[in-house]
Design an enzyme around this catalytic site. Structure first.
Site, PDB file in Angstrom:
ATOM      1  NE  ARG A 115       0.408   1.591   4.406  1.00 15.67           N
ATOM      2  CZ  ARG A 115       1.187   2.513   4.971  1.00 15.67           C
ATOM      3  NH1 ARG A 115       1.754   3.435   4.211  1.00 15.67           N
ATOM      4  NH2 ARG A 115       1.429   2.518   6.255  1.00 15.67           N
ATOM      5  CD  GLU A 146      -1.977   7.270   9.768  1.00 18.84           C
ATOM      6  OE1 GLU A 146      -2.345   6.199  10.298  1.00 18.84           O
ATOM      7  OE2 GLU A 146      -0.805   7.617   9.663  1.00 18.84           O
ATOM      8  NE  ARG A 168      -2.186   5.498   4.521  1.00 17.84           N
ATOM      9  CZ  ARG A 168      -1.791   5.030   5.713  1.00 17.84           C
ATOM     10  NH1 ARG A 168      -1.977   3.767   6.016  1.00 17.84           N
ATOM     11  NH2 ARG A 168      -1.257   5.858   6.603  1.00 17.84           N
ATOM     12  CB  CYS A 201       1.923   9.416  10.341  1.00 14.36           C
ATOM     13  SG  CYS A 201       3.142   8.739  11.490  1.00 14.36           S
ATOM     14  CB  THR A 255       6.046   6.548  10.291  1.00 11.64           C
ATOM     15  OG1 THR A 255       4.618   6.496  10.105  1.00 11.64           O
ATOM     16  CG2 THR A 255       6.382   6.835  11.730  1.00 11.64           C
ATOM     17  NE  ARG A 314       2.863  -1.775  11.073  1.00 10.17           N
ATOM     18  CZ  ARG A 314       2.284  -0.704  10.512  1.00 10.17           C
ATOM     19  NH1 ARG A 314       1.019  -0.758  10.112  1.00 10.17           N
ATOM     20  NH2 ARG A 314       2.966   0.420  10.325  1.00 10.17           N
ATOM     21  CD  GLU A 374       0.431   1.698  13.524  1.00  9.02           C
ATOM     22  OE1 GLU A 374      -0.552   2.195  12.953  1.00  9.02           O
ATOM     23  OE2 GLU A 374       1.489   2.285  13.650  1.00  9.02           O
TER      24      GLU A 374
END
Ligand code: ADP
Ligand code: DAR
Length: 342
Positions: free
Chosen positions: A112, A211, A215, A257, A259, A295, A300
């Site tokens: 993704r 988020e 995605r 984010c 990351t 994970r 997550e």
């Protein structure tokens, strides 16, 4: 705005680099979307167990609050602030042969990327109207997809119960995010503006306004990693014909984010490692050597089950998309070899 009362429990990179002096410099700054440092760090303040603890409300946040973002980014991605990000979406550069035995260990493969509109605030600062506009543009764009990418969009608002249950069955439905996303302001107006697209074969999905604005996801059973990558690249290129995504020559694709900056790519396998699951020190050693993240199988912050793990690339910035997938593949090959030796 006072400096947060951090406790010993606060262990995020934000807490590590946001000194009182830096906070004093940043607390009067505000982006053109009205986003402040207090909003950026709220998730990490309210969730002491955060690893990162800070989100951007727009691309400008990474510049206005760069004295803290740069340090978080440098440590997480091992990427110093003067480097340029490079992209490589050419699947011919992948060295990921689809070996027969891969399917004995790899249950499924999912790759993704996160993408955000160039002309809109990110999730933490976006308005309901802007989020709804994104949903409308993305769902209309996806409705024109043909061939193997042809499918259907399901808006979370007013979703039919039968569709909701079917999406849950397929593990496609995302729920209102965890407290990290909640305190980052990413769940505001839930479920308005959120939805899921999937193709008829259920191997291509797009999450809208979770988020990130998008995605874009390619996934299938088994270990044919190159095929999953190739499908994703075609989907991204189709979307890029209609939508301008936010990009920066240093930070790569812009995400809420830090990351996920750079490629914004997570290439993961659900892999059966029952023997290695009894030797987590060795599993973590191999994962670290190949820049991999471990994970659980429900995403997550979840746990592995029956010796099945979600193994994916950790690095997303300062490496190309091909390198992200190669990191994951090379690590998986070594994990399988180790599992067989055990
Ligand atoms: P993200 O990948 O977007 O960072 P998560 O780690 O929460 O977010 O994963 C999102 C969902 O995708 C979870 O339901 C997780 O179980 C599922 N998932 C991740 N990797 C795989 C995989 N290789 N095969 C099947 N499902 C996967
Ligand atoms: N849990 C938050 C987010 C870390 C990265 N995961 C994302 N972006 N989904 C933390 O600060 O640990």
């Amino acid at each position: 705005m006072e400096y947060p009362s951090f406790t010993q429990k606060h262990k995020s990179l934000m807490r590590k680099y946001l000194t009182n002096d830096i906070f004093k410099k940043l607390k009067t700054k505000i982006t053109k979307n009205g986003f402040t440092i207090e909003q950026a760090i709220n998730s990490g303040v309210k969730n002491p167990d955060s690893n990162i603890g800070i989100y951007a409300g727009d691309k400008e946040s990474y510049k206005i609050f760069s004295i803290v973002f740069d340090k978080v980014i440098e440590e997480y991605h091992d990427f110093d602030k003067d480097r340029k990000h490079l992209s490589n979406l050419n699947s011919e550069d992948l060295n990921t042969p689809y070996l027969e035995e891969l399917d004995n260990y790899i249950v499924s493969t999912r790759i993704r990327v996160g993408r955000n509109f160039d002309n809109m605030p990110l999730g933490p600062a976006i308005s309901k109207e802007q989020r709804d506009e994104i949903q409308s543009i993305v769902s209309n764009t996806l409705s024109s997809f043909e061939g193997s990418l042809k499918g259907k969009y399901f808006s979370l608002e007013g979703m039919k119960e039968e569709d909701r249950l079917s999406l849950i069955d397929d593990h496609f439905l995302f729920k209102a995010g965890d407290s990290y996303l909640e305190e980052a302001g990413l769940n505001r107006d839930w479920p308005s503006g959120r939805g899921i697209f999937h193709n008829n074969e259920k191997t291509f999905l797009v999450w809208v306004n979770e988020e990130d604005h998008l995605r874009i996801i390619s996934m299938q059973k088994g270990g044919n990693i190159k095929e999953v990558f190739q499908r994703l690249i075609v989907a991204i290129q189709n979307l890029e014909e209609k939508i301008e995504f936010s990009y920066d020559e240093h930070l790569g694709y812009i995400t809420s984010c830090p990351t996920n900056l750079g490629t914004a790519m997570r290439a993961s396998v659900h892999i059966k490692l029952p023997k290695l699951s009894l030797n987590m020190k060795l599993l973590e050693e191999i994962a670290n050597k190949h820049y991999l993240q471990i994970r659980g199988i429900n995403g997550e912050h979840s746990n592995s089950e029956n010796g099945i793990f979600d193994i994916s690339n950790k690095r997303r910035l300062g490496v190309t998309e091909v390198q992200c997938v190669q990191d994951m593949y090379d690590g998986v090959i070594e994990l399988i070899k180790c599992e067989k030796d055990l």
